[in-house]
Design a protein around this motif. Structure first.
Motif, PDB file in Angstrom:
ATOM      1  N   ARG A  69      -5.819   4.486   7.195  1.00  0.00           N
ATOM      2  CA  ARG A  69      -6.878   4.832   6.246  1.00  0.00           C
ATOM      3  C   ARG A  69      -7.744   5.977   6.780  1.00  0.00           C
ATOM      4  O   ARG A  69      -7.870   6.167   7.993  1.00  0.00           O
ATOM      5  CB  ARG A  69      -7.779   3.624   5.976  1.00  0.00           C
TER       6      ARG A  69
ATOM      7  N   GLU B  22       0.859  -1.175   0.000  1.00  0.00           N
ATOM      8  CA  GLU B  22       0.000   0.000   0.000  1.00  0.00           C
ATOM      9  C   GLU B  22       0.901   1.233   0.000  1.00  0.00           C
ATOM     10  O   GLU B  22       1.944   1.259   0.645  1.00  0.00           O
ATOM     11  CB  GLU B  22      -0.889   0.007   1.252  1.00  0.00           C
TER      12      GLU B  22
ATOM     13  N   GLU C 291      -0.464   2.465   6.171  1.00  0.00           N
ATOM     14  CA  GLU C 291      -1.483   1.635   6.835  1.00  0.00           C
ATOM     15  C   GLU C 291      -2.662   2.430   7.386  1.00  0.00           C
ATOM     16  O   GLU C 291      -3.691   1.872   7.721  1.00  0.00           O
ATOM     17  CB  GLU C 291      -0.841   0.849   7.986  1.00  0.00           C
TER      18      GLU C 291
END
Length: 426
Positions: free
Chosen positions: A331, A318, A329
């Motif tokens: 969001r 990601e 990590e």
């Protein structure tokens, strides 16, 4: 000086290889001080102690062996492997970079014609591939920190070499990240300093293209960095706001979907300005992005990143929406559609993300709802199919039973209608 004979190891050298495998640096240091130990001794396969340490991922051991004069370019392995190849196979970027810093040659091939980068790519060690493809030795940059010929002053002040080399070595080509790196170093927050760095990058770019072994990939990266440096210099000259405004411009998203239009235009312009029009890499990049509308894949950043670092797409990692750092990590708690590496990046991006956050949330909820309905439909169809198969199987079983009963009935009728068997009377 001739290379050591393969397999001709002293008992102490055999012990050294065992100690390397165990990772005992202190004991290895003691053994390397023995008279009957050669730091570049070869085992029966032609592997040196450094190759063993690199393959096993022992960074401290590699550092110790290099300090004792280990030959990073020894090529006596039976299949032509080098220490850099073993480092790439290990997947340890620290060791890979260590081999490169020690002077490892990147274009050497093994017995099947593969370079260290190609071997690392073959086994899926993409981070090592990126390190190898983006390596530029500090020694090559330091050349510009010394006056050449009739020059009274160097093209690059020595104090700028460190910060500039850090930017050159970065594998994150997101322009926001590059501007952040410039912003973090006070020595670079000067229009004159940025202009000197920009010109040095142009010179290196030219050298990469005109040298005997032309390196278009490195030339493109140097050109791209020079464009970022020039943009920062122009912005500081006009705005003088410590580059905050430039970062916001690069992050500002389109109202309809949040796509960073200015960033895409800047990257496309950087590629278009590459001064060597006949370069194969330039033509490939232009063909990839020219027919694509802004907001669709592939983006200019993804195409440029793939060309320079050798990494295809986003693989399994990601990436931060703001700066492009790998391994993000965190969001957005509302839409859950964008991801960040830390809270600072999230705050930095909020001014533009807030315009589309609600819309992204609705899109996610609709997608989840549609997915749930699709799964429910598939489950229902599967259940109906199963029931249909069970009914079909039952009908088939019944049909088989009916055929068996009919067959038995026919046999019985035939038996009853047959003539009686005569009995011989004595």
């Amino acid at each position: 000086m001739s290379a050591p004979k393969k397999g001709a190891l002293t008992d102490t050298e055999k012990e050294l290889l065992q100690v390397i495998a165990a990772g005992n640096v202190q004991e290895a240091s003691r053994l390397l001080g023995c008279k009957d130990v050669r730091v570049n001794c070869l085992d029966e396969y032609g592997m040196t102690p450094l190759m063993h340490a690199a393959y096993k991922g022992k960074a401290d051991m590699c550092k110790l062996l290099l300090q004792h004069g280990a030959d990073v370019n020894c090529n006596e392995h039976e299949h032509g492997y080098t220490a850099l190849m073993f480092a790439g196979l290990s997947g340890k970027t620290e060791i890979t970079r260590m081999m490169l810093d020690a002077g490892a040659e990147t274009d050497v091939v093994n017995s099947v014609g593969r370079t260290a980068a190609q071997m690392a790519a073959f086994v899926g060690q993409h981070d090592c591939v990126t390190v190898i493809n983006n390596f530029f030795s500090r020694k090559r940059l330091d050349y510009y920190t010394k006056p050449q010929g009739l020059e009274k002053e160097p093209k690059l002040p020595p104090k700028l070499a460190g910060p500039l080399h850090k930017i050159i070595m970065t594998t994150n080509l997101n322009p926001v990240k590059m501007v952040m790196l410039i912003k973090e170093n006070p020595l670079l927050l000067d229009v004159e300093a940025l202009e000197k760095c920009h010109k040095v990058m142009e010179l290196i770019c030219e050298k990469c293209v005109k040298q005997q072994d032309m390196n278009e990939v490195l030339a493109m990266k140097m050109h791209y960095i020079s464009c970022v440096l020039q943009k920062c210099g122009s912005f500081l000259k006009d705005q003088q706001d410590k580059l905050e405004g430039l970062i916001k411009s690069l992050l500002k998203g389109r109202d309809s979907d949040g796509f960073p239009v200015f960033q895409e235009k800047f990257l496309r312009e950087c590629i278009r300005k590459f001064p060597y029009c006949d370069a194969t890499l330039l033509q490939q990049l232009v063909r990839s992005i020219a027919p694509v509308e802004m907001g669709n894949d592939p983006t200019a950043l993804s195409v440029l990143t793939q060309a320079i670092t050798g990494q295809v797409g986003f693989m399994d990692a990601e990436f931060c929406t703001t700066c492009g750092e790998k391994g993000a990590e965190k969001r957005c708690s509302i839409c859950k559609m964008v991801i960040y590496c830390n809270q600072d990046c999230q705050k930095l991006h909020w001014f533009t993300h807030k315009k589309v956050c609600k819309k992204l949330q609705e899109q996610r909820q609709k997608h989840e709802s549609d997915s749930a309905k699709r799964l429910e439909k598939q489950a229902k169809e599967l259940e109906e199919k199963k029931a249909s198969e069970e009914t079909s199987n039952a009908m088939e079983d019944l049909s088989i039973e009916q055929r068996e009963v009919t067959s038995m009935s026919d046999t019985l009728i035939k038996t009853e209608s047959a003539e009686p068997i005569p009995i011989n009377a004595d």
